[in-house]
Design an enzyme around this catalytic site. Structure first.
Site, PDB file in Angstrom:
ATOM      1  N   HIS A 129      33.080  11.873  24.356  1.00 30.37           N
ATOM      2  CA  HIS A 129      33.195  12.564  25.652  1.00 30.37           C
ATOM      3  C   HIS A 129      32.837  14.044  25.585  1.00 30.37           C
ATOM      4  O   HIS A 129      33.321  14.822  26.400  1.00 30.37           O
ATOM      5  CB  HIS A 129      34.607  12.427  26.243  1.00 30.37           C
ATOM      6  CG  HIS A 129      35.100  11.022  26.267  1.00 30.37           C
ATOM      7  ND1 HIS A 129      34.525  10.050  27.048  1.00 30.37           N
ATOM      8  CD2 HIS A 129      36.104  10.411  25.578  1.00 30.37           C
ATOM      9  CE1 HIS A 129      35.154   8.904  26.871  1.00 30.37           C
ATOM     10  NE2 HIS A 129      36.104   9.084  25.972  1.00 30.37           N
ATOM     11  N   HIS A 130      31.988  14.424  24.633  1.00 34.68           N
ATOM     12  CA  HIS A 130      31.733  15.847  24.425  1.00 34.68           C
ATOM     13  C   HIS A 130      30.274  16.220  24.637  1.00 34.68           C
ATOM     14  O   HIS A 130      29.665  16.924  23.832  1.00 34.68           O
ATOM     15  CB  HIS A 130      32.214  16.252  23.022  1.00 34.68           C
ATOM     16  CG  HIS A 130      33.687  16.038  22.828  1.00 34.68           C
ATOM     17  ND1 HIS A 130      34.274  15.843  21.608  1.00 34.68           N
ATOM     18  CD2 HIS A 130      34.699  15.969  23.737  1.00 34.68           C
ATOM     19  CE1 HIS A 130      35.587  15.683  21.756  1.00 34.68           C
ATOM     20  NE2 HIS A 130      35.859  15.753  23.039  1.00 34.68           N
TER      21      HIS A 130
END
Ligand SMILES: Cc1cc2nc3c(=O)[nH]c(=O)nc-3n(C[C@H](O)[C@H](O)[C@H](O)COP(=O)(O)OP(=O)(O)OC[C@H]3O[C@@H](n4cnc5c(N)ncnc54)[C@H](O)[C@@H]3O)c2cc1C
Length: 485
Positions: free
Chosen positions: A424-425
């Site tokens: 999720h980065h």
């Protein structure tokens, strides 16, 4: 209202930017595509974050089929609500490794950004003491039994070792930058927040950005301002630039979009971190009470001892995170093998000039062999930790996956390709140096700043929320005080 500044996107960075501009006496129009409803129990209760994916507060992006991950289309959740991805995230607070910022350019050295993190932490609660779940105590013990040092504060002198995570929570509830920064100035007459307002494109006058156009419930509106700040995130910001004719001339030409500024790197350099599940069944039940997330511990380590900076960050969940094809145990835990210094880079490209069409997102996961090698080391490490007495004897932990699916190195690589998911980065799609200058101004365009995770030229060594907030603080400083802020 004719605001001084239009801020697009009320996510982690956008809320910080809007607040600091208000503090500096500017009037601000803050446009957010999602709703203002960030006080549902699913968002506020840290134990319920898994209920948010593919709901109305998630953009629900999918990648294009990933060639090196068995052609799977990976889900990339992103917050679509005031609070942005901070309203959906795991609340883990990580500043990153000091050397991360060396390549960002003038004004971004560790010595310059460290006080900014400290300032944010004086506004944004970061809790370090909380009622840790006993299984996380055992996971930490198991990592130490496997030879890792315990690190009391991975945001201190060294990241290395196993730690309990630091969390952005207040009184048992998620605390986003929307609450910490924006809510205290909600009644300020200089601030106007418009939700359900999806920005389609920028309004340009030659090489000057003079405003934005958005859609709200089928009604198209426009506003002009002396400055526009894009805080739409690593997917949203390059998409708005491309639709405004700022991007790769070849892409824009193919889509019949007039070129305003030829900047080929808009949407290139997409970087992300990656996770692979190592799942254990436990004999003892594992249940996380309300008020805390299932992920309460993680570790920073190296896939090869000669590396100077950690490239692995496994995170640990007090639940079995299984794919639909996996058998689900009655009770379980997951040690997510995490890669945080990937060599694979990808792209975000609009598919058409039509704002209703989803962008083509291609992270090219595992396209670099080095990433597969590092993730293999991460999986091996998680398997070793899970086999230690603190988990094996203390909880009756038994490895379910990959288990025999990792019987040989080739099978392990196959398991990784089958199960790899985003950490999720996403960052890097409007990178400093390539798309914006070190003061975050878009190359060749006046009155246009980008301030969100998209400007990070290299994905930090750790979770990206704190760095995104830091970018917001710096951007507001550049806009109000100048380059020396
Ligand atoms: C499920 C999940 C878990 C995560 N866990 C962690 C964690 O534990 N710790 C951590 O440090 N990081 C975590 N992250 C990452 C972190 O939350 C992000 O890096 C950070 O929030 C990015 O901030 P941003 O300001 O760049 O973008 P965002 O916070 O995503 O904000 C962008 C905003 O712009 C809005 N927007 C986009 N396009 C438009 C448009 N066209 N018009 C109007 N508005 C628009 C969006 O709706 C959104 O509100 C996680 C992320 C996710 C999704």
């Amino acid at each position: 209202m004719q605001p001084d500044v239009i801020v697009v996107g009320a996510g982690t960075a956008g809320c910080v930017v809007a607040r600091r501009l208000i503090d500096a006496g500017r009037s601000v129009l803050l446009l957010e595509a999602g709703s203002d409803n960030n006080s549902t129990p699913q968002i506020t209760d840290p134990s319920r974050m898994h209920e948010l994916w593919d709901t109305g507060v998630d953009w629900g992006f999918r990648t294009v089929p990933q060639k090196h991950a068995h052609d799977r289309e990976l889900h990339l959740p992103r917050g679509k609500v005031v609070g942005g991805s901070h309203a959906l995230n795991g609340m883990i607070w990580v500043r990153g490794h000091p050397t991360d910022y060396d390549s960002w350019g003038p004004g971004w050295s560790w010595a310059e950004v460290k006080p900014v993190f400290e300032r944010i932490e004086s506004v944004q609660d970061v809790i370090t003491a909380y009622d840790r779940h006993p299984v996380h105590e055992s996971i930490v013990d198991a990592a130490m039994q496997n030879g890792l040092p315990f690190n009391e504060n991975y945001n201190g002198d060294s990241q290395d070792g196993v730690s309990f995570v630091q969390l952005t929570i207040r009184d048992g509830k998620r605390l986003t930058t929307a609450q910490a920064y924006l809510d205290p100035v909600r009644d300020d007459p200089r601030l106007r927040v418009v939700c359900s307002a999806r920005v389609h494109r920028l309004l340009m006058s030659g090489s000057r950005c003079v405003g934005v156009e958005w859609d709200r419930g089928g009604v198209v509106s426009r506003a002009s301002a002396a400055e526009v700040v894009l805080c739409a995130g690593a997917i949203g910001s390059p998409v708005i630039l491309q639709r405004s004719g700022i991007g790769d001339p070849a892409l824009l030409g193919a889509l019949d979009i007039a070129v305003t500024a030829p900047i080929p790197d808009v949407g290139s350099n997409l970087q992300d971190h990656w996770l692979v599940p190592v799942v254990f069944a436990t004999v003892r039940p594992v249940a996380i009470p309300a008020g805390l997330p299932t992920c309460q511990s993680h570790l920073f380590w190296r896939s090869r001892p000669e590396l100077t900076v950690p490239d692995l960050q496994p995170i640990h969940f007090a639940t079995a995170l299984v794919s639909p094809w996996m058998a689900s145990p009655a009770h379980g835990i997951t040690l997510m093998a995490g890669l945080i210094r990937p060599e694979s880079h990808g792209t975000v490209r609009i598919a058409s000039a039509d704002p209703g069409r989803a962008p083509l997102i291609d992270p090219r996961v595992l396209s670099a062999k080095a990433d597969l090698d590092a993730l293999t080391a991460a999986v091996d490490l998680c398997r070793e930790v899970g086999a230690q007495p603190a988990l094996r004897e203390g909880w009756g932990a038994r490895e379910l996956y990959p288990a025999s699916m990792a019987a040989t190195p080739e099978l392990t690589r196959d398991y990784i390709r089958e199960t790899v998911v985003t950490y999720h980065h996403q960052v890097g799609t409007c990178a400093i140096g390539q798309v914006v200058d070190p003061c975050l101004r878009v190359h060749g365009i006046d009155q246009l700043t980008v301030a969100d995770a998209s400007v990070m030229p290299i994905v930090p060594t750790g979770n990206t929320n704190a760095p995104a907030a830091m970018v917001g603080e710096r951007a507001a400083g550049f806009l109000t005080v100048g380059t020396a802020a």
